[in-house]
Design a protein around this motif. Structure first.
Motif, PDB file in Angstrom:
ATOM      1  N   SER A 196     -42.976 -29.805 -30.866  1.00 53.39           N
ATOM      2  CA  SER A 196     -44.398 -30.130 -30.714  1.00 53.39           C
ATOM      3  C   SER A 196     -45.248 -28.864 -30.648  1.00 53.39           C
ATOM      4  O   SER A 196     -46.292 -28.780 -31.295  1.00 53.39           O
ATOM      5  CB  SER A 196     -44.625 -30.965 -29.454  1.00 53.39           C
ATOM      6  N   LEU A 197     -44.802 -27.896 -29.862  1.00 51.22           N
ATOM      7  CA  LEU A 197     -45.557 -26.638 -29.774  1.00 51.22           C
ATOM      8  C   LEU A 197     -45.575 -25.914 -31.115  1.00 51.22           C
ATOM      9  O   LEU A 197     -46.598 -25.354 -31.518  1.00 51.22           O
ATOM     10  CB  LEU A 197     -44.980 -25.743 -28.679  1.00 51.22           C
ATOM     11  N   GLY A 198     -44.456 -25.932 -31.828  1.00 52.56           N
ATOM     12  CA  GLY A 198     -44.415 -25.325 -33.153  1.00 52.56           C
ATOM     13  C   GLY A 198     -45.353 -26.019 -34.118  1.00 52.56           C
ATOM     14  O   GLY A 198     -46.066 -25.370 -34.890  1.00 52.56           O
ATOM     15  N   SER A 199     -45.389 -27.332 -34.067  1.00 52.73           N
ATOM     16  CA  SER A 199     -46.282 -28.097 -34.929  1.00 52.73           C
ATOM     17  C   SER A 199     -47.749 -27.834 -34.589  1.00 52.73           C
ATOM     18  O   SER A 199     -48.588 -27.697 -35.481  1.00 52.73           O
ATOM     19  CB  SER A 199     -45.962 -29.583 -34.793  1.00 52.73           C
ATOM     20  N   MET A 200     -48.065 -27.742 -33.303  1.00 50.53           N
ATOM     21  CA  MET A 200     -49.445 -27.448 -32.908  1.00 50.53           C
ATOM     22  C   MET A 200     -49.853 -26.038 -33.343  1.00 50.53           C
ATOM     23  O   MET A 200     -50.980 -25.829 -33.802  1.00 50.53           O
ATOM     24  CB  MET A 200     -49.615 -27.611 -31.398  1.00 50.53           C
ATOM     25  N   PHE A 201     -48.942 -25.080 -33.207  1.00 51.16           N
ATOM     26  CA  PHE A 201     -49.250 -23.717 -33.640  1.00 51.16           C
ATOM     27  C   PHE A 201     -49.443 -23.665 -35.154  1.00 51.16           C
ATOM     28  O   PHE A 201     -50.367 -23.007 -35.642  1.00 51.16           O
ATOM     29  CB  PHE A 201     -48.147 -22.756 -33.198  1.00 51.16           C
ATOM     30  N   CYS A 202     -48.599 -24.380 -35.898  1.00 47.31           N
ATOM     31  CA  CYS A 202     -48.767 -24.444 -37.362  1.00 47.31           C
ATOM     32  C   CYS A 202     -50.106 -25.090 -37.720  1.00 47.31           C
ATOM     33  O   CYS A 202     -50.808 -24.623 -38.614  1.00 47.31           O
ATOM     34  CB  CYS A 202     -47.632 -25.227 -38.005  1.00 47.31           C
ATOM     35  N   GLY A 203     -50.442 -26.179 -37.032  1.00 46.20           N
ATOM     36  CA  GLY A 203     -51.733 -26.816 -37.279  1.00 46.20           C
ATOM     37  C   GLY A 203     -52.880 -25.861 -37.023  1.00 46.20           C
ATOM     38  O   GLY A 203     -53.863 -25.824 -37.769  1.00 46.20           O
ATOM     39  N   TRP A 204     -52.743 -25.056 -35.958  1.00 45.08           N
ATOM     40  CA  TRP A 204     -53.793 -24.088 -35.647  1.00 45.08           C
ATOM     41  C   TRP A 204     -53.947 -23.055 -36.754  1.00 45.08           C
ATOM     42  O   TRP A 204     -55.036 -22.851 -37.268  1.00 45.08           O
ATOM     43  CB  TRP A 204     -53.489 -23.392 -34.316  1.00 45.08           C
ATOM     44  N   PHE A 205     -52.847 -22.384 -37.136  1.00 48.81           N
ATOM     45  CA  PHE A 205     -53.050 -21.300 -38.099  1.00 48.81           C
ATOM     46  C   PHE A 205     -53.315 -21.802 -39.508  1.00 48.81           C
ATOM     47  O   PHE A 205     -53.954 -21.120 -40.300  1.00 48.81           O
ATOM     48  CB  PHE A 205     -51.943 -20.233 -38.050  1.00 48.81           C
ATOM     49  N   PHE A 206     -52.869 -23.014 -39.842  1.00 49.28           N
ATOM     50  CA  PHE A 206     -53.219 -23.562 -41.155  1.00 49.28           C
ATOM     51  C   PHE A 206     -54.682 -23.994 -41.215  1.00 49.28           C
ATOM     52  O   PHE A 206     -55.260 -24.057 -42.293  1.00 49.28           O
ATOM     53  CB  PHE A 206     -52.315 -24.740 -41.530  1.00 49.28           C
ATOM     54  N   SER A 207     -55.296 -24.274 -40.071  1.00 50.87           N
ATOM     55  CA  SER A 207     -56.707 -24.656 -40.081  1.00 50.87           C
ATOM     56  C   SER A 207     -57.637 -23.462 -39.892  1.00 50.87           C
ATOM     57  O   SER A 207     -58.790 -23.510 -40.312  1.00 50.87           O
ATOM     58  CB  SER A 207     -56.982 -25.705 -39.000  1.00 50.87           C
ATOM     59  N   VAL A 208     -57.142 -22.395 -39.295  1.00 50.53           N
ATOM     60  CA  VAL A 208     -57.991 -21.227 -39.029  1.00 50.53           C
ATOM     61  C   VAL A 208     -57.936 -20.200 -40.162  1.00 50.53           C
ATOM     62  O   VAL A 208     -58.947 -19.574 -40.481  1.00 50.53           O
ATOM     63  CB  VAL A 208     -57.587 -20.585 -37.673  1.00 50.53           C
ATOM     64  N   THR A 209     -56.792 -20.019 -40.792  1.00 48.20           N
ATOM     65  CA  THR A 209     -56.671 -18.977 -41.813  1.00 48.20           C
ATOM     66  C   THR A 209     -57.544 -19.181 -43.054  1.00 48.20           C
ATOM     67  O   THR A 209     -57.865 -18.177 -43.714  1.00 48.20           O
ATOM     68  CB  THR A 209     -55.203 -18.791 -42.251  1.00 48.20           C
ATOM     69  N   PRO A 210     -57.987 -20.402 -43.396  1.00 46.58           N
ATOM     70  CA  PRO A 210     -58.938 -20.493 -44.517  1.00 46.58           C
ATOM     71  C   PRO A 210     -60.262 -19.785 -44.264  1.00 46.58           C
ATOM     72  O   PRO A 210     -61.053 -19.613 -45.193  1.00 46.58           O
ATOM     73  CB  PRO A 210     -59.139 -22.004 -44.687  1.00 46.58           C
ATOM     74  N   LEU A 211     -60.493 -19.340 -43.042  1.00 48.34           N
ATOM     75  CA  LEU A 211     -61.703 -18.557 -42.770  1.00 48.34           C
ATOM     76  C   LEU A 211     -61.711 -17.245 -43.555  1.00 48.34           C
ATOM     77  O   LEU A 211     -62.772 -16.658 -43.758  1.00 48.34           O
ATOM     78  CB  LEU A 211     -61.839 -18.287 -41.268  1.00 48.34           C
ATOM     79  N   TYR A 212     -60.534 -16.789 -43.994  1.00 47.91           N
ATOM     80  CA  TYR A 212     -60.490 -15.608 -44.868  1.00 47.91           C
ATOM     81  C   TYR A 212     -61.359 -15.816 -46.102  1.00 47.91           C
ATOM     82  O   TYR A 212     -61.974 -14.883 -46.607  1.00 47.91           O
ATOM     83  CB  TYR A 212     -59.070 -15.317 -45.342  1.00 47.91           C
ATOM     84  N   PHE A 213     -61.397 -17.057 -46.597  1.00 47.59           N
ATOM     85  CA  PHE A 213     -62.138 -17.339 -47.821  1.00 47.59           C
ATOM     86  C   PHE A 213     -63.641 -17.379 -47.598  1.00 47.59           C
ATOM     87  O   PHE A 213     -64.402 -17.490 -48.547  1.00 47.59           O
ATOM     88  CB  PHE A 213     -61.649 -18.650 -48.447  1.00 47.59           C
ATOM     89  N   GLU A 214     -64.070 -17.267 -46.364  1.00 48.26           N
ATOM     90  CA  GLU A 214     -65.493 -17.226 -46.058  1.00 48.26           C
ATOM     91  C   GLU A 214     -65.994 -15.804 -45.828  1.00 48.26           C
ATOM     92  O   GLU A 214     -67.173 -15.602 -45.564  1.00 48.26           O
ATOM     93  CB  GLU A 214     -65.795 -18.116 -44.851  1.00 48.26           C
ATOM     94  N   ILE A 215     -65.108 -14.829 -45.916  1.00 44.96           N
ATOM     95  CA  ILE A 215     -65.512 -13.428 -45.793  1.00 44.96           C
ATOM     96  C   ILE A 215     -65.985 -12.977 -47.174  1.00 44.96           C
ATOM     97  O   ILE A 215     -65.185 -12.736 -48.082  1.00 44.96           O
ATOM     98  CB  ILE A 215     -64.347 -12.544 -45.300  1.00 44.96           C
ATOM     99  N   THR A 216     -67.287 -12.885 -47.352  1.00 43.42           N
ATOM    100  CA  THR A 216     -67.868 -12.630 -48.671  1.00 43.42           C
ATOM    101  C   THR A 216     -67.677 -11.197 -49.151  1.00 43.42           C
ATOM    102  O   THR A 216     -67.841 -10.930 -50.342  1.00 43.42           O
ATOM    103  CB  THR A 216     -69.369 -12.973 -48.675  1.00 43.42           C
ATOM    104  N   THR A 217     -67.337 -10.289 -48.253  1.00 41.32           N
ATOM    105  CA  THR A 217     -67.146  -8.899 -48.673  1.00 41.32           C
ATOM    106  C   THR A 217     -65.793  -8.691 -49.369  1.00 41.32           C
ATOM    107  O   THR A 217     -65.589  -7.652 -49.991  1.00 41.32           O
ATOM    108  CB  THR A 217     -67.239  -7.944 -47.464  1.00 41.32           C
ATOM    109  N   LEU A 218     -64.899  -9.668 -49.246  1.00 43.99           N
ATOM    110  CA  LEU A 218     -63.591  -9.565 -49.897  1.00 43.99           C
ATOM    111  C   LEU A 218     -63.615 -10.284 -51.238  1.00 43.99           C
ATOM    112  O   LEU A 218     -64.290 -11.293 -51.399  1.00 43.99           O
ATOM    113  CB  LEU A 218     -62.503 -10.195 -49.014  1.00 43.99           C
TER     114      LEU A 218
END
Length: 136
Positions: free
Chosen positions: A44-66
């Motif tokens: 459960s903790l592994g699944s929650m951590f995966c859910g967290w980083f799979f939902s947060v890492t798309p923020l890379y695509f909002e960094i317009t300088t990259l």
């Protein structure tokens, strides 16, 4: 920061939901009568951590300088490392050469298909927006 916190909560809740769905699937379809509480908590903790980083890492695509390739590379490296560290650490993927290789190849294939899907979708959306702007 608001977006990060919102995505964090959504990711953790989605990961917890998936953990419960997988637990129910194991009980109903796996003909398992008892579950190990330690394994349940670990998964459960592994699944929650995966859910967290799979939902947060798309923020890379909002960094317009990259550039897009930089955003994609950062996202891919972050997601891949975290996912495989958790998967091998928890035991979702057995640490054997053929299983690990098959898992990595499957991950690459699925990542590529999802990336192409999002790329084509956003390219289509930008084309539609540009056409609407040209009609103004």
């Amino acid at each position: 920061m608001k977006t990060f916190l919102f995505r964090t909560m959504i990711g953790i809740f989605f990961g917890a939901f998936l953990a419960l769905v997988m637990t129910y699937a194991v009980i109903w379809f796996g003909d398992v009568e008892t579950l190990s509480s330690e394994a349940f908590v670990r998964n459960s903790l592994g699944s929650m951590f995966c859910g967290w980083f799979f939902s947060v890492t798309p923020l890379y695509f909002e960094i317009t300088t990259l550039k897009l390739w930089q955003q994609t590379l950062l996202h891919f490296i972050t997601v891949s490392l975290l996912y495989f560290i958790i998967s091998f650490g928890i035991g979702w993927i057995p640490f054997q050469m053929t299983t690990a290789l098959l898992s990595i190849l499957s991950f690459l294939f699925i990542y590529f298909i999802i990336w192409i899907g999002f790329y084509l979708y956003f390219k289509s959306e930008s084309r539609k927006l540009n056409e609407e702007l040209n009609h103004l």
